[in-house]
Design a protein around this motif. Structure first.
Motif, mmCIF file in Angstrom:
data_model
loop_
_atom_site.group_PDB
_atom_site.id
_atom_site.type_symbol
_atom_site.label_atom_id
_atom_site.label_comp_id
_atom_site.label_asym_id
_atom_site.label_seq_id
_atom_site.Cartn_x
_atom_site.Cartn_y
_atom_site.Cartn_z
ATOM 1 N N PRO A 386 0.850 -1.212 -0.090
ATOM 2 C CA PRO A 386 -0.060 -0.008 -0.006
ATOM 3 C C PRO A 386 0.791 1.297 0.123
ATOM 4 C CG PRO A 386 0.093 -0.940 2.238
ATOM 5 C CD PRO A 386 0.623 -1.887 1.339
ATOM 6 N N ALA A 387 2.213 1.185 0.381
ATOM 7 C CA ALA A 387 3.064 2.446 0.659
ATOM 8 C C ALA A 387 4.249 1.703 0.460
ATOM 9 C CB ALA A 387 2.935 2.953 1.784
ATOM 10 N N SER A 388 5.396 2.802 -0.172
ATOM 11 C CA SER A 388 6.699 2.214 -0.216
ATOM 12 C C SER A 388 7.169 1.700 1.012
ATOM 13 C CB SER A 388 7.528 3.384 -0.574
ATOM 14 O OG SER A 388 8.873 3.093 -0.477
ATOM 15 N N PRO A 389 7.642 0.281 1.031
ATOM 16 C CA PRO A 389 8.413 -0.088 2.413
ATOM 17 C C PRO A 389 9.551 0.602 2.647
ATOM 18 C CG PRO A 389 8.706 -1.597 0.148
ATOM 19 C CD PRO A 389 7.745 -0.441 -0.284
ATOM 20 N N GLY A 390 10.423 1.139 1.708
ATOM 21 C CA GLY A 390 11.553 2.081 1.902
ATOM 22 C C GLY A 390 11.180 3.388 2.881
ATOM 23 N N GLY A 391 10.104 4.020 2.212
ATOM 24 C CA GLY A 391 9.431 5.125 2.891
ATOM 25 C C GLY A 391 8.749 4.620 4.090
ATOM 26 N N VAL A 392 8.217 3.821 4.572
ATOM 27 C CA VAL A 392 7.868 3.114 5.747
ATOM 28 C C VAL A 392 9.033 3.218 6.739
ATOM 29 C CG1 VAL A 392 6.544 1.471 7.134
ATOM 30 C CG2 VAL A 392 5.475 2.146 4.842
ATOM 31 N N ARG A 393 9.679 2.377 6.387
ATOM 32 C CA ARG A 393 11.098 2.220 6.882
ATOM 33 C C ARG A 393 11.736 3.490 7.498
ATOM 34 N NH1 ARG A 393 11.999 -2.484 3.972
ATOM 35 N NH2 ARG A 393 12.945 -1.288 2.734
ATOM 36 N N ARG A 394 11.789 4.347 6.567
ATOM 37 C CA ARG A 394 12.326 5.451 6.861
ATOM 38 C C ARG A 394 11.658 6.376 7.706
ATOM 39 N NH1 ARG A 394 13.975 5.367 1.203
ATOM 40 N NH2 ARG A 394 12.036 6.549 0.677
ATOM 41 N N LEU A 442 10.412 -4.447 10.518
ATOM 42 C CA LEU A 442 9.184 -4.875 10.297
ATOM 43 C C LEU A 442 7.678 -4.519 9.997
ATOM 44 C CD1 LEU A 442 9.601 -6.759 13.992
ATOM 45 C CD2 LEU A 442 10.374 -7.628 11.849
ATOM 46 N N MET A 443 7.969 -2.998 9.783
ATOM 47 C CA MET A 443 6.706 -2.253 9.568
ATOM 48 C C MET A 443 5.933 -2.103 8.072
ATOM 49 S SD MET A 443 5.892 -1.556 12.485
ATOM 50 C CE MET A 443 6.468 -1.951 14.338
ATOM 51 N N PRO A 444 6.885 -2.370 7.115
ATOM 52 C CA PRO A 444 6.297 -2.451 5.829
ATOM 53 C C PRO A 444 5.266 -3.710 5.724
ATOM 54 C CG PRO A 444 8.618 -2.275 5.549
ATOM 55 C CD PRO A 444 8.225 -2.527 7.055
ATOM 56 N N LYS A 445 4.117 -3.181 5.116
ATOM 57 C CA LYS A 445 2.910 -4.140 5.234
ATOM 58 C C LYS A 445 2.567 -4.363 3.879
ATOM 59 C CE LYS A 445 -1.803 -4.841 6.323
ATOM 60 N NZ LYS A 445 -2.813 -4.140 6.995
ATOM 61 N N ARG A 446 2.677 -5.774 3.104
ATOM 62 C CA ARG A 446 2.181 -6.000 1.935
ATOM 63 C C ARG A 446 0.378 -6.040 1.831
ATOM 64 N NH1 ARG A 446 5.646 -9.855 3.728
ATOM 65 N NH2 ARG A 446 7.702 -10.056 2.425
ATOM 66 N N THR A 447 -0.154 -5.818 0.677
ATOM 67 C CA THR A 447 -1.533 -5.861 0.568
ATOM 68 C C THR A 447 -1.711 -7.313 0.223
ATOM 69 O OG1 THR A 447 -0.933 -5.774 -2.058
ATOM 70 C CG2 THR A 447 -1.464 -3.828 -0.861
#
Length: 571
Positions: A386-394, A442-447
């Motif tokens: 749903p959102a960039s996993p790199g952006g969520v980690r940052r 751990l925080m990026p989430k797949r759809t």
């Protein structure tokens, strides 16, 4: 000469002024403390303080600190049972305030006008004894060094527990201002009583501190569980990282956990339709890696856009030549991130159709991050995240470092937000920030679609790693090369290549090298290409690169340290 009569008149008026109009001040004639050590490690403290009041006063106040630093951790007194009496043991009107860092005792003293009055302050203390090896030690700041008035005489009487004589106690005392190790005192031992008296008056901000070691078994030490509970209470900010971990776990459960899919992982004999190998690799570990870029280059070559040739430079060093075989711009089969990879390779000059790998070496920050971010955008466009996993980690990393910076500020500036606990608070907040940083992967989430595709990707990864020879023999002879980019992106290159040992395969059309084709030479060439391409991507990456204890103060101690202390004044 005419001014002289005026001066005499002024002095006469000052002398005739009422006592209430004179500024109040005080001195301490005598500070006598009795510290009785109980068999349960508690102390019963009685301070008989004789004040010399000058001018009119309503009463006195006494401030007793509750916190002391022991072995880098905060240790807090448990102080209760406060009572204040006059010299006839009549209770005085008293107000006790616990600010967290200290206890302030305020007592109203009748007729405190140009007179000497004795005020008795009594209280009970727990946790004042320090466990050292097999015995306990008392390190007590008797008078405190925060009085703005002189103390003419100070005395401390330590009453040993029943069954222990004063001769069995080891003791030392310190006099003077905070940090001094003056020895202006004398001792006397009678039965259970150890008496320490100063041999000179103490000036303002000077005090008397005693250190006494009790014989082993003289008092019952608190249980380990009780002491541990006190440590937690005293240094509760150190539990903040656990709270941060718990809240982070809840956040992961609510926002970072992949949706459940009702599919088990089983071997898949073909890659998911329409998915690029680089996206599969990034979907697998939620992170775009250099190997995904390498897999993209090989995939473009397998699809006929490039040919990669192993060459030797004039200096004898091995290198790889990229030859562009057909137009790139406007091709609908080229994905946006693949276009970025080609732009980085050919330096955005689409007139070039040949490029050495060694010529493509540029600074890491201008090569890999743009490709990585475009891979993340592609994954969002294809509804894998749903959102960039790199952006969520940052986002989580930034929040964690911001929290850690607040903790560092507390450590450096000690603003007194939590009295007596600035060090523990600073450490606790800093570690909490680091916990948040540690949880960021751990925080990026797949759809839902991403989770379903992931099951297929893992199934295809299992096939690439464990493919049986009889199945491989039934596949087209170019399958090794067509699916090699997937093996590279999924981290099973070696297993995939050597699964074909003994099986006839076509010579690769995407890769050129001298000599007859062999599987081992092919593996070495692919491995060399991968290593050298990763080096080119990561080029110039910025930023790479038994006796007396110290707690008691009986050896190396000083005045003003230990438990107790403080000071006071009048009002």
């Amino acid at each position: 000469m005419r001014a002289a009569p005026l001066v005499l008149v002024a002095l006469w008026l000052a002398a005739a002024a009422p006592a209430g109009a004179q500024p109040g001040s005080f001195a301490i004639e005598r500070f006598a403390a009795t510290i009785e050590v109980g068999a349960d490690s508690s102390l019963a403290v009685r301070e008989a303080i004789t004040f010399r009041f000058r001018g009119r006063h309503q009463g006195i106040y006494r401030v007793i600190p509750l916190h002391s630093r022991v072995g880098g951790l905060d240790r807090a007194l448990r102080l209760d049972g406060v009572a204040v009496f006059d010299e006839s043991l009549r209770p005085l009107r008293t107000e006790v305030t616990d600010s967290g860092g200290s206890v302030r005792i305020k007592a109203w003293v009748p007729d405190a006008v140009d007179a000497a009055r004795t005020v008795i302050v009594a209280y009970r203390v727990r946790r004042a004894l320090f466990p050292v090896d097999d015995h306990a030690e008392l390190y007590w700041n008797v008078t405190g060094d925060q009085w703005d008035a002189p103390i003419r005489e100070a005395e401390a009487v330590v009453v040993a527990p029943r069954g222990v004589t004063a001769a069995a106690l080891q003791s030392i005392a310190y006099t003077g201002p905070r940090g001094a190790a003056g020895t202006a005192y004398a001792e006397e031992r009678v039965e259970r009583f150890l008496t320490v008296r100063t041999t000179r008056p103490l000036g303002p901000r000077e005090g008397l501190t005693i250190a006494v070691a009790l014989p082993a078994g003289a008092v019952a030490a608190p249980s380990r569980w009780r002491e541990a509970a006190w440590q937690v209470e005293d240094n509760w900010p150190l539990a903040l990282p656990l709270l941060a971990a718990a809240l982070g776990g809840l956040a992961w459960w609510r926002w970072g956990r992949d949706p459940a899919v009702r599919r088990s992982i089983k071997p898949e004999y073909a890659p998911p339709d329409g998915l690029a190998p680089a996206l599969a690799g990034a979907l697998l570990d939620e992170r775009a890696e250099p190997r995904d870029v390498i897999a993209t280059l090989v995939d473009l070559a397998v699809r006929g856009y490039l040919r990669i040739e192993q060459v030797t430079r004039a200096d004898g060093e091995p290198d790889f030549m990229f030859r562009r075989l057909k137009p790139i711009l406007g091709d609908p089969d080229i994905r946006p991130f693949e276009l970025v990879v080609l732009a980085m390779l050919f330096d955005s000059d689409w007139r070039l159709n040949m490029r050495l790998l060694s010529e493509a070496r540029r600074d890491y920050d201008t090569v890999f991050p743009p490709i990585r971010d475009e891979i993340y955008r592609s994954m969002v466009r294809e509804r894998l995240f749903p959102a960039s996993p790199g952006g969520v980690r940052r986002l989580w990393v930034g929040a964690g470092w911001a929290i850690a910076a607040v903790g560092g500020t507390i450590l450096l500036k000690t603003p007194g937000w939590v009295p007596g606990l600035d060090l523990a608070l600073g450490v606790g907040v800093t570690l909490s920030g680091l916990v948040v940083v540690a949880l960021s992967p751990l925080m990026p989430k797949r759809t839902v679609r991403g989770a379903e595709v992931l099951v297929r990707v893992r199934g295809f990864q299992e096939f690439l790693e464990r493919a049986e020879k009889d199945r491989l023999e039934r596949l087209p002879r170019d399958t090794l090369h067509r699916w090699l980019p997937w093996a590279m992106a999924l981290g099973v290159t070696e297993r995939w290549i050597f699964n074909w040992d003994g099986i006839a395969v076509d010579r690769p059309s995407w890769f050129g090298e001298d000599g007859p084709f062999s599987l081992s030479d092919y593996h070495r060439a692919v491995d060399s290409f991968g290593r050298r391409t990763e080096e080119a991507i990561l080029t110039s990456r910025r930023g790479a690169a038994g006796g007396w204890s110290g707690t008691s103060g009986m050896s190396g101690g000083a005045s003003g340290r230990g438990m107790g202390g403080g000071g006071g004044g009048t009002f």
